[in-house]
Design a protein around this motif. Structure first.
Motif, PDB file in Angstrom:
ATOM      1  N   ILE A   1      -4.597   0.917 -11.973  1.00 12.98           N
ATOM      2  CA  ILE A   1      -4.433  -0.188 -11.027  1.00 12.98           C
ATOM      3  C   ILE A   1      -5.704  -0.385 -10.219  1.00 12.98           C
ATOM      4  N   THR A   2      -6.284   0.702  -9.699  1.00 12.63           N
ATOM      5  CA  THR A   2      -7.472   0.554  -8.881  1.00 12.63           C
ATOM      6  C   THR A   2      -8.690   0.239  -9.725  1.00 12.63           C
ATOM      7  N   LEU A   3      -8.713   0.672 -10.995  1.00 15.17           N
ATOM      8  CA  LEU A   3      -9.848   0.377 -11.847  1.00 15.17           C
ATOM      9  C   LEU A   3      -9.988  -1.114 -12.104  1.00 15.17           C
ATOM     10  N   THR A   4      -8.886  -1.851 -12.054  1.00 15.51           N
ATOM     11  CA  THR A   4      -8.937  -3.279 -12.300  1.00 15.51           C
ATOM     12  C   THR A   4      -9.847  -3.966 -11.299  1.00 15.51           C
ATOM     13  N   GLY A   5      -9.886  -3.467 -10.089  1.00 14.22           N
ATOM     14  CA  GLY A   5     -10.704  -4.079  -9.050  1.00 14.22           C
ATOM     15  C   GLY A   5     -11.958  -3.278  -8.743  1.00 14.22           C
ATOM     16  N   ARG A   6     -12.582  -2.660  -9.736  1.00 10.84           N
ATOM     17  CA  ARG A   6     -13.707  -1.757  -9.513  1.00 10.84           C
ATOM     18  C   ARG A   6     -14.848  -2.399  -8.743  1.00 10.84           C
ATOM     19  N   ARG A   7     -15.028  -3.729  -8.862  1.00 11.91           N
ATOM     20  CA  ARG A   7     -16.154  -4.364  -8.208  1.00 11.91           C
ATOM     21  C   ARG A   7     -16.090  -4.230  -6.693  1.00 11.91           C
ATOM     22  N   SER A   8     -14.890  -4.122  -6.147  1.00  9.40           N
ATOM     23  CA  SER A   8     -14.722  -4.058  -4.702  1.00  9.40           C
ATOM     24  C   SER A   8     -15.220  -2.742  -4.122  1.00  9.40           C
ATOM     25  N   LYS A   9     -15.058  -1.660  -4.831  1.00  3.08           N
ATOM     26  CA  LYS A   9     -15.441  -0.307  -4.422  1.00  3.08           C
ATOM     27  C   LYS A   9     -14.592   0.239  -3.279  1.00  3.08           C
ATOM     28  N   ILE A  10     -14.001  -0.625  -2.464  1.00  2.54           N
ATOM     29  CA  ILE A  10     -13.205  -0.163  -1.318  1.00  2.54           C
ATOM     30  C   ILE A  10     -11.733  -0.119  -1.702  1.00  2.54           C
ATOM     31  N   VAL A  11     -11.116   1.036  -1.470  1.00  2.00           N
ATOM     32  CA  VAL A  11      -9.693   1.211  -1.715  1.00  2.00           C
ATOM     33  C   VAL A  11      -9.003   1.374  -0.368  1.00  2.00           C
ATOM     34  N   TYR A  12      -7.964   0.604  -0.146  1.00  2.00           N
ATOM     35  CA  TYR A  12      -7.192   0.697   1.086  1.00  2.00           C
ATOM     36  C   TYR A  12      -5.983   1.589   0.857  1.00  2.00           C
ATOM     37  N   ARG A  13      -5.700   2.468   1.794  1.00  2.00           N
ATOM     38  CA  ARG A  13      -4.514   3.312   1.696  1.00  2.00           C
ATOM     39  C   ARG A  13      -3.903   3.498   3.075  1.00  2.00           C
ATOM     40  N   LEU A  14      -2.607   3.818   3.077  1.00  2.00           N
ATOM     41  CA  LEU A  14      -1.886   4.018   4.332  1.00  2.00           C
ATOM     42  C   LEU A  14      -2.254   5.345   4.981  1.00  2.00           C
ATOM     43  N   THR A  15      -2.251   5.359   6.293  1.00  2.00           N
ATOM     44  CA  THR A  15      -2.330   6.604   7.041  1.00  2.00           C
ATOM     45  C   THR A  15      -0.914   7.043   7.406  1.00  2.00           C
ATOM     46  N   ALA A  16      -0.799   8.203   8.015  1.00  2.00           N
ATOM     47  CA  ALA A  16       0.516   8.654   8.477  1.00  2.00           C
ATOM     48  C   ALA A  16       1.083   7.666   9.496  1.00  2.00           C
TER      49      ALA A  16
ATOM     50  N   LEU B   1      -4.937  -5.937  -4.206  1.00  2.00           N
ATOM     51  CA  LEU B   1      -4.039  -6.223  -3.097  1.00  2.00           C
ATOM     52  C   LEU B   1      -3.815  -7.725  -2.976  1.00  2.00           C
ATOM     53  N   ARG B   2      -4.868  -8.521  -3.134  1.00  2.00           N
ATOM     54  CA  ARG B   2      -4.722  -9.978  -3.086  1.00  2.00           C
ATOM     55  C   ARG B   2      -3.796 -10.460  -4.196  1.00  2.00           C
ATOM     56  N   LYS B   3      -3.966  -9.916  -5.398  1.00  2.00           N
ATOM     57  CA  LYS B   3      -3.112 -10.315  -6.518  1.00  2.00           C
ATOM     58  C   LYS B   3      -1.649  -9.975  -6.237  1.00  2.00           C
ATOM     59  N   ARG B   4      -1.413  -8.785  -5.733  1.00  2.00           N
ATOM     60  CA  ARG B   4      -0.038  -8.360  -5.478  1.00  2.00           C
ATOM     61  C   ARG B   4       0.600  -9.207  -4.382  1.00  2.00           C
TER      62      ARG B   4
ATOM     63  N   LEU C   1       0.824  -1.213   0.000  1.00  2.00           N
ATOM     64  CA  LEU C   1       0.000   0.000   0.000  1.00  2.00           C
ATOM     65  C   LEU C   1       0.855   1.258   0.000  1.00  2.00           C
ATOM     66  N   HIS C   2       2.108   1.151   0.389  1.00  2.00           N
ATOM     67  CA  HIS C   2       3.016   2.297   0.316  1.00  2.00           C
ATOM     68  C   HIS C   2       3.248   2.692  -1.146  1.00  2.00           C
ATOM     69  N   GLU C   3       3.197   1.693  -2.033  1.00  2.00           N
ATOM     70  CA  GLU C   3       3.395   1.978  -3.458  1.00  2.00           C
ATOM     71  C   GLU C   3       2.215   2.751  -4.034  1.00  2.00           C
ATOM     72  N   THR C   4       0.994   2.316  -3.681  1.00  2.00           N
ATOM     73  CA  THR C   4      -0.217   2.948  -4.194  1.00  2.00           C
ATOM     74  C   THR C   4      -1.415   2.406  -3.438  1.00  2.00           C
ATOM     75  N   PRO C   5      -2.478   3.194  -3.259  1.00  2.00           N
ATOM     76  CA  PRO C   5      -3.709   2.632  -2.679  1.00  2.00           C
ATOM     77  C   PRO C   5      -4.241   1.526  -3.591  1.00  2.00           C
TER      78      PRO C   5
END
Length: 224
Positions: free
Chosen positions: A76-91, A27-30, A17-21
């Motif tokens: 990258i995020t469009l590939t998983g559009r069905r999920s609708k939820i994007v995970y990203r890092l906080t500070a 995320l599972r694929k990566r 997730l540091h690379e990109t949300p």
């Protein structure tokens, strides 16, 4: 989060997730491509890990509508559009990732975790990289000594297939030790080159001697 396998997965998730949300699917694929290289990865372990990271405030969920995401999401995020939820890092998640990347103790070079630490070496300080590589090499050299000793004691009692299997394992460890030797040599060369490129402190300028011009040469006497 607890160490061991949970700690390895935590590092893998935060590093990815540091690379990109990422959507859960991406995320599972990566993680599958990353962790699958080193050990079996269970999808069933991912979502408990994500829930814990969310509870700890290390990641957050962004929920995007179809209309908004179509214009703003990356490929990258469009590939998983069905999920609708994007995970990203906080500070806090970024700080936790840096904390994990500074760990250079035995847990960082065990079979379970070395590959994951190595995958994020580009985000790791040179000194830590070198300690992990040297620790991994030391552990494998100990393993080589043990295998060679055991093989010498039991060689006469082993059938040819078991003997070949042990030789194959021995050769695999020897190859990894040679690979580690090359990496360590490269790290040390680059570290030495970096130190040589450091600017040296300039010597304080000296005041010109009496009767000298600003270049330090004595002025010629004037004609009367």
């Amino acid at each position: 989060m607890a160490g061991g396998r949970g700690g390895v997965l935590e590092l893998a998730v935060l590093g990815s997730l540091h690379e990109t949300p990422l959507h859960g699917y991406e995320l599972r694929k990566r993680l599958n491509s990353l962790l699958g290289m080193f050990r079996a990865f269970s999808y069933g372990s991912l979502y408990p890990c994500l829930r814990q990271l969310l509870a700890d405030g290390l990641i957050v969920e962004d929920v995007a509508s179809d209309a908004a995401s179509a214009a703003t999401e990356s490929p990258i995020t469009l590939t998983g559009r069905r999920s609708k939820i994007v995970y990203r890092l906080t500070a806090e998640g970024k700080e936790r990732l840096q904390e994990l990347l500074t760990q250079a103790g035995p847990s960082a070079w065990e079979d379970e975790s070395f590959g994951i630490h190595f995958a994020f070496f580009r985000h790791t300080e040179a000194e830590v990289r070198l300690r992990i590589l040297e620790g991994r090499r030391s552990r494998l050299e100990e393993r080589l000594d043990a295998v060679r000793t055991a093989l010498a004691r039991t060689r006469e009692r082993l059938d040819s297939y078991t003997l070949e299997l042990q030789r194959h394992g021995l050769e695999s460890v020897e190859r990894e030790v040679r690979w580690l030797n090359e990496l360590i040599a490269t790290e040390r060369r680059e570290s030495s080159a970096s130190e040589e490129r450091q600017p040296t402190q300039e010597e304080p300028s000296r005041a010109p001697a009496p009767g000298a011009d600003d270049t330090g040469r004595h002025a010629a006497p004037e004609d009367n």
